[in-house]
Design a protein around this motif. Structure first.
Motif, PDB file in Angstrom:
ATOM      1  N   UNK A 121       0.834  -1.208   0.000  1.00  0.00           N
ATOM      2  CA  UNK A 121       0.000   0.000   0.000  1.00  0.00           C
ATOM      3  C   UNK A 121       0.869   1.259   0.000  1.00  0.00           C
ATOM      4  N   UNK A 122       1.922   1.200   0.807  1.00  0.00           N
ATOM      5  CA  UNK A 122       2.839   2.333   0.886  1.00  0.00           C
ATOM      6  C   UNK A 122       3.382   2.652  -0.497  1.00  0.00           C
ATOM      7  N   UNK A 173       2.116   1.831  -3.265  1.00  0.00           N
ATOM      8  CA  UNK A 173       1.073   2.253  -4.173  1.00  0.00           C
ATOM      9  C   UNK A 173       0.798   3.750  -4.034  1.00  0.00           C
ATOM     10  N   UNK A 174       0.703   4.224  -2.787  1.00  0.00           N
ATOM     11  CA  UNK A 174       0.412   5.645  -2.614  1.00  0.00           C
ATOM     12  C   UNK A 174       1.550   6.513  -3.117  1.00  0.00           C
ATOM     13  N   UNK A 199       1.154   6.626  -6.793  1.00  0.00           N
ATOM     14  CA  UNK A 199       0.023   7.471  -7.181  1.00  0.00           C
ATOM     15  C   UNK A 199       0.427   8.937  -7.147  1.00  0.00           C
ATOM     16  N   UNK A 200       1.259   9.244  -6.173  1.00  0.00           N
ATOM     17  CA  UNK A 200       1.739  10.613  -6.048  1.00  0.00           C
ATOM     18  C   UNK A 200       2.600  10.985  -7.248  1.00  0.00           C
ATOM     19  N   UNK A 226       0.066  10.209 -11.380  1.00  0.00           N
ATOM     20  CA  UNK A 226      -1.386  10.174 -11.159  1.00  0.00           C
ATOM     21  C   UNK A 226      -2.148   9.387 -12.235  1.00  0.00           C
ATOM     22  N   UNK A 227      -1.519   9.150 -13.391  1.00  0.00           N
ATOM     23  CA  UNK A 227      -2.185   8.346 -14.432  1.00  0.00           C
ATOM     24  C   UNK A 227      -2.589   6.980 -13.896  1.00  0.00           C
ATOM     25  N   UNK A 228      -1.872   6.568 -12.874  1.00  0.00           N
ATOM     26  CA  UNK A 228      -2.104   5.237 -12.333  1.00  0.00           C
ATOM     27  C   UNK A 228      -3.538   5.067 -11.846  1.00  0.00           C
ATOM     28  N   UNK A 229      -4.180   6.166 -11.515  1.00  0.00           N
ATOM     29  CA  UNK A 229      -5.529   6.034 -10.968  1.00  0.00           C
ATOM     30  C   UNK A 229      -6.491   5.433 -11.992  1.00  0.00           C
ATOM     31  N   UNK A 230      -6.242   5.664 -13.262  1.00  0.00           N
ATOM     32  CA  UNK A 230      -7.022   4.998 -14.308  1.00  0.00           C
ATOM     33  C   UNK A 230      -6.523   3.579 -14.502  1.00  0.00           C
ATOM     34  N   UNK A 290       5.626   2.525 -15.887  1.00  0.00           N
ATOM     35  CA  UNK A 290       4.898   2.737 -14.638  1.00  0.00           C
ATOM     36  C   UNK A 290       5.773   2.411 -13.437  1.00  0.00           C
TER      37      UNK A 290
END
Lengths: 736, 120
Positions: A695-696, A698-699, A702-703, A706-710, A724
């Motif tokens: 999770x760490x 991953x966040x 994401x920071x 931000x494309x990763x959110x899709x 990526x």
């Protein structure tokens, strides 16, 4: 419903009159069974009916009538019981007993019609299956006499004659006897038919006890240890009997001693109670604190001034909970493909069977004796038959062979572990002779590997998943055995183990196959999933260690030859021979050969490249499917999944593969619930750490991107995976 | 004559009324690419900091942050395709992503985020 209509009344009348003429209990003689005047002829007539009416017309009418007339329990078993041991030499009685056996075998024959079932079959099969249960119960617990022993006695004269002197009649009798034991070992109560209250009488434990007490085990051991010498064609039936006795039995539990088993039982009970308590605790957290009609309702505010309404006071305090409740209230669910119901087949081995303490003791004795004397002769003989593709082998026997081998290899491993423990406890012998692995050598040779590899490949190609399951288990057990051998204190064993490992790891096709199997999981069931994840786990770890120890490991890889080269060659050839008219044929033939040919060459093995093949999106999917069963997984299985994800995220640095919403949701649920992993579980801490780290990461990702959110919605595509993960394109060496 | 006339007008013919089923709403490419679909997620991505938008707490709060993220996705999916449960919806979306066109678009979206995109 009219009973008379199920079967042609005339047939029924004929059969019934024969059964009546066979004999009956006599009131004058204290209820003992008295034979009819022409009993032997009646038995023969009945056999003829079965053969010429049922078998020839492919019906089950006569079998049905005989089941209704209670022939087996009412007549055949009493007749057999009457042939006591002191009347061994009574020829008439011996012939009668044989005639009974000749009827018993077809009457207990397992009903398995894959295709071509007629109305008749559908009508009679459930009834006859129920009758089978009664037959088995009658045979195993027939009051005064031991039926199984009597049947062994029928075969004994034929067994005693040496192989060369046996007539075809002798061979037939031996076969009949073995088939009867096989039929008895197969019969189980059917899950979708009503129980007749005979479940205990015909359970696996009861079968094992009867087989032990009535000398069937002794017979089997004799035959196994003399396989290839005194016995030849019986190997397959013996295999079937053994398969049906051991399938689904937990090896580790079998090799526990009384005390361990008691401890195991209490810890199991403790575990189960603990689980239940945890479940209650989880529920208590969200359970309503007031009565059911208290009628709380809340709004969940969403974006764009929208709201959703949910009822229930439990939603007041916990936002996550209310979201889950919203989800639960939806009525539609995605239609799911149903698997075919394979689990009720008699060849299924994925269902665990519990044994009583007594039966485990007896079965363990049999297993140990079998390992000591019968393992090598039986399996060598069978393997040769498989290589020859002998006529007596059915497709199903291959699967049974591999499953049985894997089971016994595991048994041998457990036995060794137990001996070791005993030795340590006693502390008497300090310098003991380490036992060699010669007892199971028959399946640790090159020939077996070739057979196994070929079988694995064909069952993978033909999508025969249960077959593949059996061979995967076998391969896993062989790997584990070899690993233990490598740690043996005997130098000879170490050397052999080294050789074997070299051979196993030498072929790249084996590596690729295991990768492909892991990737190819779709919906083959949990047993298969367990087997394929275990195999790849064991294989990968052993290969890692081996390639570390042997830095110069070479493997043989086969590659499709480059097409261009071939084309050049053929055109050159063509230019040379252009004058010939027949040339065209020759050329196309050449081309065919060239295309079919594969170049095989050796190259240095690179473990990191191999491990990269293992960590792909599809294998992640397989492991995710496996982890979804986390509530029912054992410590070992949880560890297996944990190690895989750890490898993906931190060794191969491909954590991006795990950044998918469904995977994250599964991981989150596994730790935080509802219905998460039990906190007292030994693997909870490790999983907690792993999930937290993922999770760490991953966040952080994401920071950065931000494309990763899709992209988190989808399985990753190869083109963007590298970017990526690393944030820049892969540097490729351009060849100019 | 009369007869012909009526026939021409088709007055005697019975008019059959076939009730059409309501088309089943599907989670397909079109829906996924519509405004409440992926564009909404992309807007969030472009808006600068996802963390502040979702009010994530950051370091040390991985689990609560994950719960928020999952909640965001759930509401997003519920808005896009209210029929399906969260887990089912994710499977449907994932499957749509396998299409050739979708793959190309996904690649493009990522390329847009790369440094130096659009300049060179």
């Amino acid at each position: 419903f009219d009973k008379a209509q199920t079967v042609d009344p005339e047939v029924r009348a004929h059969v019934y009159s024969l059964v009546t003429a066979l004999g009956g209990t006599e009131a004058d003689e204290a209820g003992s069974y008295v034979l009819g005047d022409d009993a032997l002829a009646c038995l023969r007539d009945l056999k003829r009916w079965l053969k010429l009416y049922d078998e020839k017309n492919n019906r089950l009418d006569v079998a049905r009538c005989l089941a209704e007339a209670n022939l087996v329990n009412g007549d055949l078993l009493p007749i057999l019981a009457a042939w006591t041991e002191d009347s061994n030499n009574n020829r008439a009685k011996a012939r009668l007993a044989l005639a009974c056996l000749e009827l018993l075998v077809p009457l207990t024959w397992p009903l398995e019609h894959a295709g071509g079932m007629t109305v008749n079959h559908h009508r009679h099969t459930p009834y006859i299956q129920q009758a089978h249960v009664r037959y088995k119960a009658g045979t195993l617990c027939y009051g005064r006499a031991s039926i199984l022993r009597t049947i062994v006695r029928i075969g004994l004269p034929s067994i005693a004659t040496s192989k060369d002197d046996r007539t075809s009649r002798d061979e037939g009798i031996i076969k009949l006897m073995l088939y009867f034991f096989r039929n008895i070992s197969i019969i189980t109560p059917l899950p979708n038919l009503p129980s007749q209250g005979l479940d205990d009488e015909i359970s696996r434990s009861a079968t094992i006890e009867a087989f032990r007490q009535q000398d069937v085990f002794a017979l089997l051991l004799t035959m196994c240890s003399n396989m290839g010498e005194d016995f030849n064609l019986q190997d397959v039936i013996v295999l079937e009997i053994i398969f049906n006795l051991i399938k689904g039995v937990n090896v580790e539990k079998l090799f526990m001693n009384e005390e361990q088993r008691k401890i195991q039982k209490t810890t199991e009970l403790k575990d189960v109670l603990g689980k239940e308590r945890a479940m209650h605790r989880d529920y208590a957290k969200i359970a309503p604190t007031r009565h059911g009609r208290f009628g709380t309702m809340i709004w969940v505010k969403r974006e764009d001034e929208k709201v959703s309404a949910i009822s229930g006071q439990d939603n007041l305090k916990d936002g996550r909970n209310s979201l889950l409740k919203m989800d639960k209230s939806k009525k539609w669910s995605k239609p799911q493909q149903r698997r075919k119901d394979l689990d009720h087949s008699i060849y299924d081995f994925d269902h665990s069977v519990p044994l009583t303490a007594d039966a485990s003791e007896l079965l363990r004795n049999f297993v140990e004796e079998f390992l000591d004397s019968g393992f090598n002769p039986l399996f060598t003989h069978l393997r040769k038959a498989i290589e020859r593709e002998a006529d007596r082998l059915l497709d199903i026997n291959y699967r049974q062979f591999f499953y049985t081998v894997s089971w016994f290899l595991q048994a041998e491993k457990c036995r060794r572990a137990r001996q070791e423990k005993d030795r340590k406890n006693q502390k008497v012998q300090t310098d003991f002779e380490a036992e060699s692995y010669g007892l199971v050598a028959a399946v640790l040779n090159q020939e077996t590997f070739i057979t196994l590899n070929r079988y694995m490949q064909t069952s993978f190609d033909n999508k025969e998943w249960q077959d593949l399951n059996a061979s995967m288990r076998c391969f896993t057990q062989i790997l584990l055995t070899v690993q233990e051998m490598a740690q043996s204190s005997l130098e000879e064993d170490q050397e052999i183990a080294d050789n074997i490992q070299n051979r196993i790891f030498y072929e790249e096709t084996t590596h690729d196959r295991i990768v492909n199997i892991l990737k190819g999981y779709k919906d083959q069931g949990f047993g298969y999933l367990d087997a394929c994840t275990e195999l790849s786990h064991v294989f990968l770890r052993m290969l890692e260690r081996y390639s570390k120890e042997n830095a110069d490991l070479q493997i043989r890889s086969r590659r499709r030859a480059r097409r261009k080269k071939k084309e050049q060659q053929t055109t050159q050839n063509g230019e040379n021979e252009e004058a010939d008219d027949d040339d065209d044929d020759v050329r196309s033939e050449n081309e065919d050969i060239a295309e079919a040919a594969q170049v095989s060459r050796e190259r240095k093995f690179d473990f990191t490249r191999f491990a990269a093949k293992f960590t792909s999106q599809s294998s992640v999917n397989t492991l995710v499917a496996f982890t979804a069963f986390y509530r029912d997984l054992s410590i070992d299985q949880l560890k297996r999944a944990h190690r895989f994800f750890y490898r993906v995220a931190f060794k191969q640095e491909l954590a991006v593969l795990l950044f998918r919403v469904d995977i994250i949701a599964l991981f989150y649920q596994l730790i935080k619930g509802p219905e998460g992993l039990d906190r007292s579980n030994a693997m909870y801490k490790e999983w907690d750490e792993l999930v937290r780290q993922v999770l760490k990461k991953m966040f952080k990702k994401l920071e950065q991107r931000p494309e990763l959110i899709v992209e988190m919605l989808f399985s990753k595509i190869r083109a963007t995976l590298y970017y990526l993960e690393y944030g820049h394109e892969r540097q490729t060496v351009s060849s100019t | 004559d009369n007869k012909e006339n009526t026939d021409l007008l088709g007055l005697d013919e019975e008019v059959k009324i076939v009730k059409k089923r309501k088309p089943v709403a599907k989670l397909d490419e079109a829906r996924l690419l519509s405004q409440p679909g992926i564009p909404k997620l992309r807007a969030l991505a472009r808006s600068g900091s996802i963390a502040s938008k979702l009010r994530l707490k950051g370091k040390g709060h991985e689990y609560s942050d994950a719960a928020k993220l999952l909640g965001y996705y759930q509401l997003w999916l519920d808005n896009l395709y209210p029929k399906a449960k969260f887990a089912d919806g994710l499977q449907l979306v994932e499957k749509v992503g396998h299409g050739k066109m979708m793959q190309a678009m996904r690649k493009e979206w990522i390329d847009e985020g790369k440094p130096g995109h659009g300049t060179g």
